[in-house]
Design an enzyme around this catalytic site. Structure first.
Site, PDB file in Angstrom:
ATOM      1  N   ASP A  13      37.198  60.247 -39.595  1.00  0.00           N
ATOM      2  CA  ASP A  13      37.783  60.308 -40.946  1.00  0.00           C
ATOM      3  C   ASP A  13      39.219  59.803 -40.994  1.00  0.00           C
ATOM      4  O   ASP A  13      40.034  60.272 -41.791  1.00  0.00           O
ATOM      5  CB  ASP A  13      37.723  61.749 -41.499  1.00  0.00           C
ATOM      6  CG  ASP A  13      36.308  62.270 -41.556  1.00  0.00           C
ATOM      7  OD1 ASP A  13      35.401  61.461 -41.765  1.00  0.00           O
ATOM      8  OD2 ASP A  13      36.125  63.488 -41.379  1.00  0.00           O
ATOM      9  N   LYS A  16      38.685  54.587 -41.642  1.00  0.00           N
ATOM     10  CA  LYS A  16      38.084  53.344 -41.113  1.00  0.00           C
ATOM     11  C   LYS A  16      37.451  52.525 -42.243  1.00  0.00           C
ATOM     12  O   LYS A  16      37.581  51.304 -42.280  1.00  0.00           O
ATOM     13  CB  LYS A  16      37.012  53.678 -40.059  1.00  0.00           C
ATOM     14  CG  LYS A  16      37.564  54.410 -38.845  1.00  0.00           C
ATOM     15  CD  LYS A  16      36.456  54.828 -37.900  1.00  0.00           C
ATOM     16  CE  LYS A  16      35.541  55.888 -38.447  1.00  0.00           C
ATOM     17  NZ  LYS A  16      36.155  57.201 -38.679  1.00  0.00           N
ATOM     18  N   GLY A  40      30.833  59.120 -42.922  1.00  0.00           N
ATOM     19  CA  GLY A  40      31.069  59.005 -44.358  1.00  0.00           C
ATOM     20  C   GLY A  40      32.303  58.138 -44.510  1.00  0.00           C
ATOM     21  O   GLY A  40      33.406  58.575 -44.182  1.00  0.00           O
ATOM     22  N   HIS A  41      32.125  56.891 -44.917  1.00  0.00           N
ATOM     23  CA  HIS A  41      33.241  55.945 -44.999  1.00  0.00           C
ATOM     24  C   HIS A  41      33.541  55.654 -46.473  1.00  0.00           C
ATOM     25  O   HIS A  41      32.678  55.181 -47.207  1.00  0.00           O
ATOM     26  CB  HIS A  41      32.900  54.658 -44.242  1.00  0.00           C
ATOM     27  CG  HIS A  41      32.751  54.888 -42.766  1.00  0.00           C
ATOM     28  ND1 HIS A  41      32.445  53.896 -41.869  1.00  0.00           N
ATOM     29  CD2 HIS A  41      32.879  56.018 -42.031  1.00  0.00           C
ATOM     30  CE1 HIS A  41      32.387  54.409 -40.647  1.00  0.00           C
ATOM     31  NE2 HIS A  41      32.641  55.693 -40.719  1.00  0.00           N
ATOM     32  N   GLN A 225      32.839  57.645 -36.541  1.00  0.00           N
ATOM     33  CA  GLN A 225      33.448  58.787 -35.837  1.00  0.00           C
ATOM     34  C   GLN A 225      34.801  58.381 -35.239  1.00  0.00           C
ATOM     35  O   GLN A 225      35.452  57.512 -35.788  1.00  0.00           O
ATOM     36  CB  GLN A 225      32.497  59.363 -34.780  1.00  0.00           C
ATOM     37  CG  GLN A 225      31.272  60.079 -35.361  1.00  0.00           C
ATOM     38  CD  GLN A 225      30.141  59.168 -35.774  1.00  0.00           C
ATOM     39  OE1 GLN A 225      29.691  58.344 -35.001  1.00  0.00           O
ATOM     40  NE2 GLN A 225      29.679  59.300 -36.993  1.00  0.00           N
TER      41      GLN A 225
HETATM   42  P1  GDP Z   1      36.489  57.230 -42.428  1.00  0.00           P
HETATM   43  O1  GDP Z   1      35.325  58.092 -42.088  1.00  0.00           O
HETATM   44  O2  GDP Z   1      37.354  56.955 -41.247  1.00  0.00           O
HETATM   45  O3  GDP Z   1      36.088  55.974 -43.151  1.00  0.00           O
HETATM   46  O4  GDP Z   1      37.395  58.065 -43.439  1.00  0.00           O
HETATM   47  P2  GDP Z   1      36.859  58.929 -44.697  1.00  0.00           P
HETATM   48  O5  GDP Z   1      36.477  58.017 -45.780  1.00  0.00           O
HETATM   49  O6  GDP Z   1      35.868  59.951 -44.256  1.00  0.00           O
HETATM   50  O7  GDP Z   1      38.180  59.761 -45.026  1.00  0.00           O
HETATM   51  C1  GDP Z   1      39.368  59.151 -45.376  1.00  0.00           C
HETATM   52  C2  GDP Z   1      39.770  59.632 -46.775  1.00  0.00           C
HETATM   53  O8  GDP Z   1      41.109  59.300 -47.025  1.00  0.00           O
HETATM   54  C3  GDP Z   1      38.983  58.969 -47.896  1.00  0.00           C
HETATM   55  O9  GDP Z   1      38.866  59.862 -48.963  1.00  0.00           O
HETATM   56  C4  GDP Z   1      39.857  57.780 -48.277  1.00  0.00           C
HETATM   57  O10 GDP Z   1      39.637  57.352 -49.611  1.00  0.00           O
HETATM   58  C5  GDP Z   1      41.219  58.385 -48.108  1.00  0.00           C
HETATM   59  N1  GDP Z   1      42.293  57.452 -47.697  1.00  0.00           N
HETATM   60  C6  GDP Z   1      42.243  56.382 -46.869  1.00  0.00           C
HETATM   61  N2  GDP Z   1      43.484  55.886 -46.657  1.00  0.00           N
HETATM   62  C7  GDP Z   1      44.331  56.640 -47.387  1.00  0.00           C
HETATM   63  C8  GDP Z   1      45.743  56.635 -47.565  1.00  0.00           C
HETATM   64  O11 GDP Z   1      46.487  55.858 -46.994  1.00  0.00           O
HETATM   65  N3  GDP Z   1      46.254  57.606 -48.381  1.00  0.00           N
HETATM   66  C9  GDP Z   1      45.488  58.526 -49.023  1.00  0.00           C
HETATM   67  N4  GDP Z   1      46.078  59.427 -49.780  1.00  0.00           N
HETATM   68  N5  GDP Z   1      44.148  58.544 -48.875  1.00  0.00           N
HETATM   69  C10 GDP Z   1      43.588  57.634 -48.060  1.00  0.00           C
HETATM   70  P1  IMO Z   2      33.242  59.261 -39.720  1.00  0.00           P
HETATM   71  O1  IMO Z   2      32.562  57.976 -39.313  1.00  0.00           O
HETATM   72  C1  IMO Z   2      34.362  63.348 -38.724  1.00  0.00           C
HETATM   73  C2  IMO Z   2      31.611  65.544 -36.110  1.00  0.00           C
HETATM   74  C3  IMO Z   2      30.887  66.742 -36.712  1.00  0.00           C
HETATM   75  C4  IMO Z   2      30.777  67.626 -35.487  1.00  0.00           C
HETATM   76  C5  IMO Z   2      30.503  66.616 -34.373  1.00  0.00           C
HETATM   77  C6  IMO Z   2      29.026  66.458 -34.020  1.00  0.00           C
HETATM   78  O2  IMO Z   2      33.145  59.537 -41.169  1.00  0.00           O
HETATM   79  O3  IMO Z   2      34.626  59.327 -39.177  1.00  0.00           O
HETATM   80  P2  IMO Z   2      27.008  65.235 -35.270  1.00  0.00           P
HETATM   81  O4  IMO Z   2      26.399  65.480 -36.618  1.00  0.00           O
HETATM   82  O5  IMO Z   2      27.522  63.858 -35.070  1.00  0.00           O
HETATM   83  O6  IMO Z   2      26.105  65.670 -34.145  1.00  0.00           O
HETATM   84  O7  IMO Z   2      28.274  66.246 -35.207  1.00  0.00           O
HETATM   85  O8  IMO Z   2      31.016  65.382 -34.823  1.00  0.00           O
HETATM   86  N1  IMO Z   2      31.442  64.272 -36.845  1.00  0.00           N
HETATM   87  C7  IMO Z   2      32.393  63.715 -37.603  1.00  0.00           C
HETATM   88  N2  IMO Z   2      33.632  64.175 -37.936  1.00  0.00           N
HETATM   89  N3  IMO Z   2      33.950  62.126 -39.112  1.00  0.00           N
HETATM   90  C8  IMO Z   2      32.733  61.643 -38.760  1.00  0.00           C
HETATM   91  O9  IMO Z   2      32.349  60.388 -39.030  1.00  0.00           O
HETATM   92  C9  IMO Z   2      31.874  62.467 -38.001  1.00  0.00           C
HETATM   93  N4  IMO Z   2      30.634  62.333 -37.497  1.00  0.00           N
HETATM   94  C10 IMO Z   2      30.391  63.427 -36.779  1.00  0.00           C
HETATM   95  O10 IMO Z   2      31.655  67.327 -37.734  1.00  0.00           O
HETATM   96  O11 IMO Z   2      32.008  68.230 -35.220  1.00  0.00           O
HETATM   97 MG    MG Z   3      34.446  59.887 -42.703  1.00  0.00          MG
END
Ligand code: GDP
Ligand code: IMO
Ligand code: MG
Length: 432
Positions: A13, A16, A40-41, A225
């Protein structure tokens, strides 16, 4: 440099999705190479939010090839839903093509049920998984009993594989977890119908990537991840079930290691973690809640509240090493705005009082370490409209400059908001 891999440097998270979407402009092909819909991207384009779980984060751009590689585990129900939602929302551009590897393993309904049953019964030993069946699907892959996309087009083979798998799975589900068993016939009928729906996307994606390579096209590999959720290099056992480091970009997409020319590590300006496992810089106080609220730190997949804490450079440095990261993209700097003091963890004090700058392999040893911090004065100005590094408040620059030194690699981007344009670009890996 032609091809770039983007990987997370923390526990996922990191943002990416936003960066992959941004870099896609300069790429021809975007490929996911591991993980599944545990990911979840999030992309925010023109104020509109899209969350992707399986489809590569380049999908919003026209004229690209998006690939779900052999290293990904696919839940067909989620994939079809994602395709459907994108199409209905007018977000699947007409000249962008999606391909799914015929070698990718499937997440079957029994994998999900097993994942959830195990977690529910594992008192005190819970991993805090996403409950999406990721672990059990990868277990079957390694046990050589998994069902792959290509098996969907050979009915007798699919039936035979299901019968063999369910013998063991139903025994576990009913005998150990008091859960409902599955029927071979019901799953076979359901999955044979899915097979027809996804047929036009199924391909030898290794070949497509190789053809693109030979034609001089640029490939963007999208990691899911983060480095510390890696099955080998993460905080085992509190990890996911795949290799999340950049080395897997090649293996998980069917190319050789020389296809990955450059690696960008995505690093949140602080740290978050979802699920169980030690988190040395975690802030369980009011500051942690403030970061959680300002950063809207809720899981994009499960909606769980993310645990928040200070930036841990011991983790980031290890990620730089294990993925061969050449530059960092810092995200969510804006979330730290308004804090009086900001801390960076630069090392750990082990249980016997020794200083270490490495992550111990033993999870118990790691859990007993105490973070050693450097302190920084914060800034109060709104930075979300800044597009030039030099315009950042001096204290924000000091924070980033120290971070860069501690990482040992340059920064090539600073994100100051969720939107695609809310970005300070120092160097574009596809252009500069
Ligand atoms: P990922 O799994 O690495 O793609 O990241 P996620 O989408 O799960 O979580 C990142 C969250 O931060 C999302 O809600 C993005 O919309 C948000 N986000 C990304 N970059 C920024 C930033 O620079 N500032 C803020 N406030 N939010 C951001
Ligand atoms: P993105 O791509 C954050 C975490 C789960 C748990 C561990 C194992 O959005 O960054 P799993 O279901 O993979 O067997 O769970 O890994 N986890 C993540 N945490 N971002 C993710 O993906 C994750 N994918 C798995 O919360 O701790
Ligand atoms: Mg994510």
């Amino acid at each position: 440099m032609p091809n770039v891999a983007v990987v997370g440097t923390q526990w996922g998270d990191e943002g990416k999705g936003k960066i992959v979407d941004l870099y896609t402009e300069g790429a021809d092909v975007v490929a996911r190479f591991q993980g599944g819909n545990n990911a979840g991207h999030t992309l925010v384009v023109n104020g509109r939010k899209t969350v992707l779980h399986l489809i590569p984060s380049g999908i919003l751009h026209n004229n690209k090839i998006c690939i779900i590689g052999n290293g990904v585990v696919i839940d067909l129900v989620v994939l079809m839903q994602e395709i459907d939602e994108l199409q209905k929302g007018g977000l699947f551009p007409p000249h962008t093509k999606l391909f799914i590897s015929e070698k990718a393993h499937l997440i079957m309904p029994y994998h999900k049920r097993l994942d959830m049953a195990r977690e529910a019964s594992a008192s005190g030993k819970k991993i805090g998984t996403t409950g999406r069946g990721i672990g059990p699907a990868y277990e079957d892959k390694v046990a050589r009993t998994g069902i792959r996309v290509c098996d969907l087009y050979d009915e007798p083979r699919l039936q035979e594989k299901l019968r063999y798998s369910l013998l063991e799975k139903n025994f576990l589900l009913t005998g150990l977890y008091s859960a409902e068993p599955f029927s071979v016939e019901e799953i076979a009928v359901e999955y044979l119908a899915y097979a027809q729906k996804i047929k036009s996307y199924v391909a030898d994606t290794s070949l497509i990537l190789d053809t693109a390579l030979k034609a001089g096209k640029k490939i963007l590999f999208e990691g899911a991840q983060g480095s510390h959720l890696d099955i080998d290099h993460g905080t085992y056992p509190y990890v996911t079930s795949s290799n999340t480091v950049a080395g897997n970009a090649a293996c998980g997409s069917g190319l050789g290691p020389n296809a990955v020319n450059n690696v960008v590590g995505i690093c949140k300006a602080y740290t978050t973690r979802v699920g169980e496992g030690p988190f040395l810089t975690e802030l369980t106080c009011e500051i942690g809640q403030r970061i959680q609220k300002a950063g809207q730190e809720f899981g994009a997949t499960t909606g769980r509240q993310r645990r928040c804490g200070w930036l841990d450079m011991v983790l980031v440095r290890q990620a730089v090493r294990t993925s061969g990261i050449a530059a960092l993209a810092i995200t969510k700097l804006d979330v730290l705005t308004g804090l009086e003091t900001i801390k960076i963890c630069t090392g750990y004090e082990s249980v016997n009082g020794n200083y270490t700058s490495a992550v111990p392999a033993s999870i118990d040893e790691f859990a007993q370490c105490r973070p050693v911090y450097e302190e920084f004065t914060g800034w109060k100005e709104d930075i979300s409209r800044i597009r030039d590094f030099a315009d950042l408040p001096v204290n924000a620059r000091k924070y980033l400059q120290r971070l860069e030194i501690l990482a040992g690699v340059p920064l090539n981007l600073v994100s100051v908001g969720a939107g695609r344009e809310e970005t300070i670009i120092l160097k574009n890996p596809f252009r500069d």
